[in-house]
Scaffold this motif. Sequence first.
Motif: not given
Lengths: 489, 497
Positions: A37-43
Amino acid sequence: MVQSIDYAALAPALAAAIGALLVVLADLAGAGRRALDGLTLLTAGTGLATVFLLAAEGASRRTFCLSGGGCSYVADGFTLLIQGLVLAAAAIVVLLSSPVLTGDRLPTAEYHFLLLCAVTGAVTLGAARDLITLVVALEVVSLPVFALTAFPGRRPGGAAGRVAGEAALKLFLFSVVSTAVTLYGIALLYGVTGELQLDRLAAALARAGPGEPVAAVLTIAGFAFKVAAVPFHFWAPDVYQGAPVPVAAFLSVVSKSAGFAGLILVLAVGLRPYAETWSVLLGVLAATTMTWGNLVALRQRHAVRLLAWSSVAQSGYILAPLAIAHREPSLAVQATLVYLVIYAAMNLGAFGVVTAVSRRYARNELEDYRGLARSAPLAAAALGFFLICLAGLPPGLAGLFAKIAVFRAVVLGGAGWLAVILAINTVIGLYYYLAWAVRMLGVRAGEPRLAVPFPLGVATAVAAVVTVGLSVAPAGVFGLVPLALPLTP
Amino acid sequence: MSALVPILLAAPLAGLVAVLAAPARAAVRLGLATTLATLAAAVAIAAAFDYGRAGAVQLEVDALWVATIGLSLHLGVDGVSLPLVLLTALLSVLCLVALQQRLPAPGRPKALVALLLALVLGMLGTFVALDLLLFFVFFEVVLIPMYFVIAVWGGDGRRAAAYKFILYTLLGSGLLLVGLLMIYAGGGTLDMVQLARGHGAGMSRGFQIAAFLAVGIGLAVKAPMWPLHTWLPDAHTEAPTVGSVLLAGVLLKMGTYGFVRIALPMLPDGAVAVAPYLGALAVVGILYGALACLGQTDLKRLIAYSSVGHMGFVLLGIATLTPVGVNAALFGNIAHGLITGLLFFLAGAVKDRYGTADIPRLGGGMLAKAPQLGGLLVFAAVASMGLPGLAGFWGEMLALLGAFRPDPSLARTPFLIFMALGGIGTLLTAAYFLTLLRQVAQGAVAQEWRNVRIPALTLSEVAAWTPLVTATVAVGLWPRTLLAITDPAVRALLGGG
């Protein structure tokens, strides 16, 4: 000939695409749901940051240019507005998805990968300035969404697999047919002019005189499907209801914004010489879309289905200014974009609360909202505000300003008949939005407090803050949008 | 001193926020304090107002809000709006006083007071807005709060009545927006002062007629004009007392005010073309309202239908397009606000005490059984039927006088007919109010109430009603004070005259 590529211009699209790959790699490396989730948000955040940097730079960048002028990828004010909108909305959708993925034990990595792929397509679509890139980008938005729609999850009556599969198939068939029609139109346009790049196409069409309005009409079809304009809307209610709720939110905001971006580009840039023809068509399309959507929405009992029909109706409002684009092109595009931005904020907010309620009531009928004002006062207040915004009345000033922008363009452009239809439609719309809002005030005995998962709360709060901000200081959007206008003459 | 008008709007807004933040038991007191502050601001505006130049817009503020659509926070008052601002501020205080005495079911004071303050904000904003879009925004502000006031705190048929109210008025405001934007398209600005000064310059006759129809229908729904009035009896009857008072006392005036402020000065050619029809519908409204009243058995419903008739006189005054007629309309607005506000308060008090507002069931003898209440009811009814010396008389008399000599651009014969029919309307009005008084106030006490103790008036009731009674008498005895304020402004708006 070696082309130099301006990677800075491509940055937002690259960020989304690389993020998609990273999500898959991270999953292989065994990352947990939270990390993904965090990675996607970061993207999405990185993409937004590049958009802001490009916007701060001011000048518009272009790349993939032909030697004789004309570029396939342009990052100007319009592009950045669409990209920013799409990426911000995608971030909200990720927040909405998180509790759904966890709660229903869905494969997170695959979901986020598909989501980011679709976002890549939407981001590219905003920058595309030739017909092939536009269609490819449009398909990049569509294909992952078929799979997202088919994601299993809690659905009404436990028939999860069947309903989801049916929805995905329906979406697929409609999408394929409308893309085929669009390709046919593009082939005709190319056959007549020998051009694919929008600027050059416009110039060639202007030289050729009235030639192929049919080609113009066919080309519009694919985009009309994406924005769910009547008569290309039949997929919307079933697909929204069959898909996981956050995917419906994605369809109604991200994918729809991409569709509108493409529509504006094709019409206002490429088919400018045919403006007399298509603006009449768009006027009729807008009037039919809003009226049909609103009338059917009146009869809905299911929350997501109601939002589906309401978003069909809202598409009609967004299309309406384009009906006067032959007289006042910049006014028309401006009003459309203003409405689109405000619509995105208020619709995502409504979906936020609907997602939260769907965690308790899988059927998600309007009746399930009775007593929400007691069991979750903040969520109820937020949903009430978003619904009144969608209806376009104070205290939902953002929605009112959006409506005023559309009315203003339509009246100043001399399409009084359309303004009257708009007026009647706002009344029909108010009825079902208000009926839903009032239901929340009803009393239901023994209703325990509804716990709103943290990410959902954040997503709804962000949407609420943005919508309230747009209500108090709408100058923000209205000021942003003129940046986007260089694309019109 | 130009900050006074923004303060007038900031006060209810701040109060609204405070009420939402404060605990529920402080809500009514906070609301009362807020409306008192608002009234103080209104009085300060009246004090700072230069009556020598009542025709000019004063205490003006102008700040750009949304540059791209040309929306600015342009506020100010002149002789047309000042009395309405005072009336609104006064009635809102009285409503809060009444709430302090008795909260309508199901209680929830915080929500009710917050909604009432939002209403006050919208109403005051409509009267001081000098930008077309800003006017529209304030015009819309009242819809949702009034909807909830009726739908939550109303009588048995509240849900349907509330829907009818909001759907009708929203349809009206949709058309109003179209019309306002047409004026903008034709006149090139949203500035109401400039547009009024321009008197429709740059707009062809056909265009003006179309715009007048759009604006006119939008405003006529609110006013309400027959046959667009059907939302009104239900809404008035079902609304709680405070809702009815504000609805009848102020909300209806937003429609007629819009005619005077926007439609007549900005679209003069359209007005000339449409005025005869407007006059005809106004007269139908007068007669229809009066006849409908004769058939009513519910006290609140009777007062509601009487509003249709009274607003008919106001619209007839407007339709004459003369300074006399328009002054009559503004006078009628104020008089109706005072008297009908009082009537609704009294009807509420009757309903509280008797548990019913059904006229046959109330029976006769209220003067004997509850002399103060009965006496006030007689006073209000007599004022409403237009007894000379009280406020109701002048508005109707001047409207008929205006119809006797309409603007030279209008054919005179139809207006003479309107005048004659309006005269019959006054007789019918007297008939139904006298019938009402005979049925309720006079005669012997009905069997049902003979052994029931009807409580005397309370202090807060006296406090809420005294200003209305006083103002009704004062305006009736010295009509010139009010006319002296409105007349210069009306002449300025109508262009010399």
